[in-house]
Design a protein around this motif. Structure first.
Motif, PDB file in Angstrom:
ATOM      1  N   ASP A   1       0.847  -1.197   0.000  1.00 46.21           N
ATOM      2  CA  ASP A   1       0.000   0.000   0.000  1.00 46.21           C
ATOM      3  C   ASP A   1       0.880   1.244   0.000  1.00 46.21           C
ATOM      4  O   ASP A   1       1.509   1.571   1.000  1.00 46.21           O
ATOM      5  N   GLY A   2       0.913   1.947  -1.121  1.00 50.60           N
ATOM      6  CA  GLY A   2       1.746   3.149  -1.242  1.00 50.60           C
ATOM      7  C   GLY A   2       1.049   4.421  -0.843  1.00 50.60           C
ATOM      8  O   GLY A   2       1.691   5.481  -0.760  1.00 50.60           O
ATOM      9  N   GLY A   3      -0.285   4.363  -0.605  1.00 48.47           N
ATOM     10  CA  GLY A   3      -1.011   5.571  -0.236  1.00 48.47           C
ATOM     11  C   GLY A   3      -1.090   6.566  -1.385  1.00 48.47           C
ATOM     12  O   GLY A   3      -0.508   6.357  -2.457  1.00 48.47           O
ATOM     13  N   TRP A   4      -1.816   7.679  -1.136  1.00 45.87           N
ATOM     14  CA  TRP A   4      -1.978   8.658  -2.224  1.00 45.87           C
ATOM     15  C   TRP A   4      -0.671   9.385  -2.579  1.00 45.87           C
ATOM     16  O   TRP A   4      -0.463   9.710  -3.762  1.00 45.87           O
ATOM     17  N   PRO A   5       0.255   9.641  -1.635  1.00 42.05           N
ATOM     18  CA  PRO A   5       1.488  10.318  -2.054  1.00 42.05           C
ATOM     19  C   PRO A   5       2.280   9.502  -3.075  1.00 42.05           C
ATOM     20  O   PRO A   5       2.861  10.058  -4.011  1.00 42.05           O
ATOM     21  N   GLY A   6       2.281   8.189  -2.893  1.00 46.22           N
ATOM     22  CA  GLY A   6       2.966   7.334  -3.853  1.00 46.22           C
ATOM     23  C   GLY A   6       2.318   7.386  -5.226  1.00 46.22           C
ATOM     24  O   GLY A   6       3.001   7.432  -6.255  1.00 46.22           O
ATOM     25  N   MET A   7       0.985   7.399  -5.247  1.00 45.70           N
ATOM     26  CA  MET A   7       0.273   7.447  -6.522  1.00 45.70           C
ATOM     27  C   MET A   7       0.497   8.780  -7.237  1.00 45.70           C
ATOM     28  O   MET A   7       0.660   8.835  -8.463  1.00 45.70           O
ATOM     29  N   ALA A   8       0.510   9.869  -6.459  1.00 43.90           N
ATOM     30  CA  ALA A   8       0.747  11.190  -7.050  1.00 43.90           C
ATOM     31  C   ALA A   8       2.134  11.253  -7.676  1.00 43.90           C
ATOM     32  O   ALA A   8       2.311  11.766  -8.782  1.00 43.90           O
ATOM     33  N   SER A   9       3.106  10.707  -6.969  1.00 49.68           N
ATOM     34  CA  SER A   9       4.486  10.745  -7.444  1.00 49.68           C
ATOM     35  C   SER A   9       4.652   9.995  -8.765  1.00 49.68           C
ATOM     36  O   SER A   9       5.245  10.519  -9.720  1.00 49.68           O
ATOM     37  N   ILE A  10       4.117   8.782  -8.837  1.00 45.83           N
ATOM     38  CA  ILE A  10       4.298   8.012 -10.071  1.00 45.83           C
ATOM     39  C   ILE A  10       3.424   8.550 -11.199  1.00 45.83           C
ATOM     40  O   ILE A  10       3.756   8.396 -12.380  1.00 45.83           O
ATOM     41  N   SER A  11       2.309   9.210 -10.861  1.00 44.60           N
ATOM     42  CA  SER A  11       1.444   9.794 -11.901  1.00 44.60           C
ATOM     43  C   SER A  11       2.178  10.902 -12.647  1.00 44.60           C
ATOM     44  O   SER A  11       2.128  10.998 -13.876  1.00 44.60           O
ATOM     45  N   TRP A  12       2.870  11.788 -11.900  1.00 45.13           N
ATOM     46  CA  TRP A  12       3.589  12.889 -12.541  1.00 45.13           C
ATOM     47  C   TRP A  12       4.760  12.389 -13.383  1.00 45.13           C
ATOM     48  O   TRP A  12       5.277  13.126 -14.230  1.00 45.13           O
ATOM     49  N   ALA A  13       5.178  11.144 -13.172  1.00 43.45           N
ATOM     50  CA  ALA A  13       6.287  10.584 -13.960  1.00 43.45           C
ATOM     51  C   ALA A  13       5.826  10.052 -15.316  1.00 43.45           C
ATOM     52  O   ALA A  13       6.662   9.710 -16.167  1.00 43.45           O
ATOM     53  N   TRP A  14       4.508   9.964 -15.545  1.00 43.62           N
ATOM     54  CA  TRP A  14       3.968   9.489 -16.830  1.00 43.62           C
ATOM     55  C   TRP A  14       4.399  10.440 -17.941  1.00 43.62           C
ATOM     56  O   TRP A  14       4.321  11.669 -17.774  1.00 43.62           O
ATOM     57  N   PRO A  15       4.846   9.965 -19.094  1.00 43.82           N
ATOM     58  CA  PRO A  15       5.373  10.843 -20.147  1.00 43.82           C
ATOM     59  C   PRO A  15       4.396  11.913 -20.640  1.00 43.82           C
ATOM     60  O   PRO A  15       4.819  12.989 -21.064  1.00 43.82           O
ATOM     61  N   TYR A  16       3.077  11.624 -20.600  1.00 43.37           N
ATOM     62  CA  TYR A  16       2.092  12.584 -21.104  1.00 43.37           C
ATOM     63  C   TYR A  16       1.490  13.451 -19.996  1.00 43.37           C
ATOM     64  O   TYR A  16       0.544  14.204 -20.232  1.00 43.37           O
ATOM     65  N   ALA A  17       2.034  13.367 -18.775  1.00 36.99           N
ATOM     66  CA  ALA A  17       1.429  14.032 -17.618  1.00 36.99           C
ATOM     67  C   ALA A  17       1.289  15.533 -17.809  1.00 36.99           C
ATOM     68  O   ALA A  17       0.265  16.128 -17.442  1.00 36.99           O
ATOM     69  N   PHE A  18       2.289  16.170 -18.403  1.00 31.53           N
ATOM     70  CA  PHE A  18       2.291  17.636 -18.505  1.00 31.53           C
ATOM     71  C   PHE A  18       1.131  18.158 -19.366  1.00 31.53           C
ATOM     72  O   PHE A  18       0.705  19.306 -19.222  1.00 31.53           O
ATOM     73  N   LEU A  19       0.587  17.318 -20.248  1.00 31.23           N
ATOM     74  CA  LEU A  19      -0.526  17.746 -21.097  1.00 31.23           C
ATOM     75  C   LEU A  19      -1.826  17.940 -20.308  1.00 31.23           C
ATOM     76  O   LEU A  19      -2.724  18.644 -20.758  1.00 31.23           O
ATOM     77  N   MET A  20      -1.896  17.329 -19.131  1.00 28.09           N
ATOM     78  CA  MET A  20      -3.130  17.417 -18.355  1.00 28.09           C
ATOM     79  C   MET A  20      -3.328  18.801 -17.750  1.00 28.09           C
ATOM     80  O   MET A  20      -4.454  19.216 -17.480  1.00 28.09           O
ATOM     81  N   PHE A  21      -2.248  19.507 -17.551  1.00 30.25           N
ATOM     82  CA  PHE A  21      -2.326  20.839 -16.958  1.00 30.25           C
ATOM     83  C   PHE A  21      -3.089  21.814 -17.872  1.00 30.25           C
ATOM     84  O   PHE A  21      -4.093  22.404 -17.458  1.00 30.25           O
TER      85      PHE A  21
END
Length: 448
Positions: free
Chosen positions: A83-103
């Motif tokens: 269980d990584g909790g929400w901080p872990g999920m947030a961290s790996i989400s921003w590492a997704w190559p297309y993440a910056f497009l969501m902003f």
């Protein structure tokens, strides 16, 4: 693209919410013709409020979370998903190559809906863009199509803004702060809890006021924030095996947090009320009284102690469910403080503690099975981006997985699954029902 990615990284990682949101509110205040001194003072106070609330939440999550994790360890149970909790999920989400497009997608949809009068909410909670990224990743992995991921994220953005419109009057009632709302994804759990809540309202015990104030009237000193915190902290300490002295220490820590939360929450009102009034006056003069809510992160609700009482009481329930539910692979640990149900339940029930706890109990299996279902995809994201290392034979997940219902339905529906399509349509129907029901309720609040 690289420049945009650098700007977003600077805003999110270097500035942080406690700096970025006040700066944004300073710009908004000045745009609304506030005096610089007033806009600066309000924005600075908002930064102080966010920082103070963050310190308190971290304090509560550490003290209560450590005890809850010790309780989990005492079970001796070993499950394959970490269980990584929400901080872990947030961290790996921003590492997704297309993440910056969501902003820009989030900002663009918000501006369009405001221009065409399809929302009243101006969402300045940019940190939680990661939640849309996370949805996009899960859907794209399951469907095999990145485009479907962005379609799902776009729908989520719209739903969050409509939820912001819906919750605005309730947020003002609970916090005393006018003109703000909470368009957070975590509140959408209220959609499937809504029909259950409507049934609970017909039961005598559940249809009476049971917020902190009414509880104080009914049970006297035991309804005081400090006393409630001390009792809950002491019992959790004993259950975690802290011993008598350790349980007493945890009792004082919980009492401290529940006493200070309402004090710090008053800073939000002090900061946001002048900006809200300026926006209201500007809209009346320029746009014939058009109403706009400023969308903020959920900690503006953290001063409501019903939230913390409900979430702590449901910790043992989540743990027991993890042990007894067949097919569950996740042992609650980092995410054992279940914020994923409690914020939506707080808003849905008007801070009725009895119904909030009931919703926490009945929704626990959904979170655990959601965490189990998505664990392989979360693990894949961590490994592909290099944001986390997951050893072979292990999985990474999140025991209190936010929005397992709608994320699963997005994934199955966009994969062409007929049942998924039907259930997604039904979910949207429930949201429509809740939205219009809350609009009628909001009208009664505004007339009072």
């Amino acid at each position: 693209m690289e420049t945009l990615q650098s700007i977003i990284s600077f805003i999110l990682n270097d500035l942080g919410a406690a700096v970025f949101v006040p700066l944004l509110m300073l710009i908004i205040g000045l745009s609304m013709k506030m005096k610089f001194s007033e806009a600066f003072s309000s924005s600075l106070t908002l930064g102080i409020a966010f920082t103070g609330m963050s310190i308190l939440i971290n304090y509560m999550m550490t003290s209560m979370g450590d005890a809850a994790q010790k309780l989990a360890q005492n079970t001796g149970l070993s499950l394959p998903a970490v269980d990584g909790g929400w901080p872990g999920m947030a961290s790996i989400s921003w590492a997704w190559p297309y993440a910056f497009l969501m902003f820009p997608l989030t900002i663009g949809i918000n501006i369009l809906l405001l221009m065409f009068n399809k929302t009243k909410t101006l969402n300045v909670d940019m940190w939680n863009v990661w939640n849309k990224i996370f949805t996009a990743v899960m859907v794209s992995y399951i469907t095999g199509n990145v485009l479907w991921g962005f379609v799902a994220a776009s729908i989520q953005i719209i739903l969050e803004l409509k939820a912001g419109d819906m919750w605005g009057p309730e947020v003002e009632k609970l916090t005393g702060i006018p003109g703000v709302t909470v368009p957070h994804f975590v509140t959408l759990i209220a959609t499937i809890l809504f029909p259950i809540d409507e049934l609970l309202k017909k039961i005598p015990f559940f249809n009476k006021p049971l917020d902190a104030d009414s509880l104080k009237e009914k049970i006297g000193i035991f309804g005081e924030n400090s006393v409630m915190g001390a009792i809950i902290g002491f019992l959790l300490g004993l259950a975690a095996g802290y011993g008598f002295s350790g349980a007493l220490q945890l009792a004082i820590q919980a009492a401290t947090a529940l006493t200070l939360f309402p004090m710090v929450s008053k800073l939000f009102s002090q900061a946001l009320s002048p900006i809200s009034e300026a926006i209201s006056d500007f809209m009346k003069n320029k746009f014939s009284g058009k109403e706009v809510y400023i969308g903020l992160d959920w900690p503006i609700l953290a001063g409501r102690n019903e939230l913390w009482v409900a979430v702590i009481i449901t910790i043992p329930v989540l743990l027991i469910m993890a042990i007894i539910l067949p097919g569950n692979t996740v042992l609650p640990f980092a995410g054992i403080i279940n914020l994923s149900f409690v914020i939506g339940a707080l808003l849905l029930t008007d801070a009725n503690l009895g119904r909030m706890i009931f919703h926490g109990v009945i929704s626990a299996p959904m979170f655990l099975y959601g965490a189990t279902y998505f664990a392989p995809y979360i693990t894949r994201l961590a490994n592909e981006t290099g944001a986390a290392t997951v050893n072979e034979g292990k999985l990474l997940s999140w025991s209190t997985f936010e929005g397992p219902d709608i994320r699963l339905l997005f994934s199955t529906a966009f994969s062409g699954n007929i049942i998924g399509i039907v259930l997604l349509a039904a979910w949207m129907g429930l949201f429509y029902w809740m939205y219009h029901s809350k609009k009628k309720y909001n009208a009664t609040i505004e007339n009072d």
